[in-house]
Design an enzyme around this catalytic site. Structure first.
Site, PDB file in Angstrom:
ATOM      1  CB  SER A 147      -1.004  -0.155   1.327  1.00 33.25           C
ATOM      2  OG  SER A 147      -1.796   1.377   1.308  1.00 33.25           O
ATOM      3  CE1 TYR A 160      -3.292  -2.429   5.576  1.00 34.48           C
ATOM      4  CE2 TYR A 160      -3.079   0.356   4.904  1.00 34.48           C
ATOM      5  CZ  TYR A 160      -3.255  -1.209   4.235  1.00 34.48           C
ATOM      6  OH  TYR A 160      -3.553  -1.493   3.274  1.00 34.48           O
ATOM      7  CB  VAL A 193      -8.985   0.403  -4.213  1.00 32.37           C
ATOM      8  CG1 VAL A 193      -9.166  -0.573  -5.969  1.00 32.37           C
ATOM      9  CG2 VAL A 193      -7.134   0.200  -4.737  1.00 32.37           C
ATOM     10  N   GLY A 197     -14.829  -1.397   1.511  1.00 35.21           N
ATOM     11  CA  GLY A 197     -14.154  -0.704   2.788  1.00 35.21           C
ATOM     12  C   GLY A 197     -14.323   0.662   2.630  1.00 35.21           C
TER      13      GLY A 197
END
Ligand SMILES: NC(=O)c1ccc[n+]([C@@H]2O[C@H](COP(=O)([O-])OP(=O)(O)OC[C@H]3O[C@@H](n4cnc5c(N)ncnc54)[C@H](OP(=O)(O)O)[C@@H]3O)[C@@H](O)[C@H]2O)c1
Length: 255
Positions: A147, A160, A193, A197
């Site tokens: 990411s 994350y 994207v 979610g």
């Protein structure tokens, strides 16, 4: 002029988290281009539903209910694909855990969850895949889904982002150690994207769509096929000399 053979005809691609979102798009794209696919995830019903959609296009799909946070499951994902299709040529480490957690709330259990799903899981799946490829003398390709968060901090994303930064370094280390054995390892790093979610975040006001769009030079949010196309490129012969790279697919969001 005869039509060119599909790029991945006769090959087998394993996609973790292949039942939904980006992983489903990746699995569908491989099937469309001639590959057998194995999709892994925790919820069997989702996998079975997604497999049926892919099979409608003529692809062969193996469903592997599995949790990549469990070491034995990682080995079983690879072993099941090899048993069903005779070999595994491609692994896409796509499954991941995401949650917004301010670092003051990030206790040992929360940290362990991020690291086991987003770092140890991809490592253990890749290790099983590489060991099998080396033992059977086959060339292989691995793509880890990172990411842009792995290269920049954001509020609530500390764990994350740290997990994706670790995955990026693992990508380069895997390429270094396994490249000589004919295994090409690369990563993709998506920006936002349009997955369930992210769309839910827009709906709930957790993410400001207009502000996000204004921050993306391409002025659109990626769709899942934008990421799938990049994954397939990295697994294709067109990328035959690309090793240990992370391909950012974000419309310029991460500048
Ligand atoms: N969406 C974005 O904007 C975005 C941006 C940058 C990077 N990414 C990365 O892209 C990848 C896919 O994201 P996504 O948004 O498509 O996710 P998603 O829609 O939430 O799908 C994730 C998939 O992974 C599976 N999964 C989750 N935890 C798992 C586990 N422990 N073991 C096995 N499977 C597991 C889920 O199925 P089950 O729940 O059934 O297990 C689901 O099929 C992730 O690596 C994510 O970090 C996404």
């Amino acid at each position: 002029m005869p039509e060119a053979a599909p790029r991945f005809a006769g090959q087998t691609a394993i996609v973790t988290g292949g039942g939904a979102g980006i992983g489903f798009a990746v699995a569908r794209a491989f099937a469309r281009e001639g590959a057998n696919v194995a999709i892994a995830g925790r919820r069997k019903a989702t996998l079975v539903h997604s497999a049926a959609l892919i099979e409608e296009m003529g692809g062969e799909v193996l469903v592997v209910p599995a949790d990549v946070a469990i070491a034995a499951d990682c080995a079983r994902i690879v072993a099941s694909a090899v048993e069903r299709f005779g070999a595994a040529d491609i692994l896409v480490n796509n499954a991941a855990h995401f949650a917004l957690v301010p670092l003051l709330d990030a206790d040992a259990e929360v940290a362990a969850r991020f690291l086991s799903v987003n770092v140890a899981g991809p490592l253990l799946c890749a290790r099983a895949f590489a060991a099998e490829a080396i033992a059977s003398g086959r060339r292989g390709r691995i793509v880890n889904v990172g990411s842009i968060a792995g290269a920049r901090p954001a509020p609530g994303c500390g764990l994350y982002s740290a997990s994706k930064a670790a995955l990026e370094m693992l990508t380069r280390s895997m390429a270094l150690e396994w490249g000589p054995a004919g295994i090409r390892v690369n990563a993709v790093a998506p920006g936002h994207v349009a997955t369930e979610g992210v769309l839910a975040d827009f709906q709930a006001g957790r993410l400001d769509e207009a502000k996000l769009l204004a921050s993306i030079p391409a002025r659109r949010i990626a769709d899942v096929d934008d990421i799938a196309d990049a994954v397939l490129f990295l697994c294709s012969d067109a990328a035959r000399h690309v090793l240990g790279q992370s391909l950012t697919v974000d419309g310029g969001e991460g500048f």
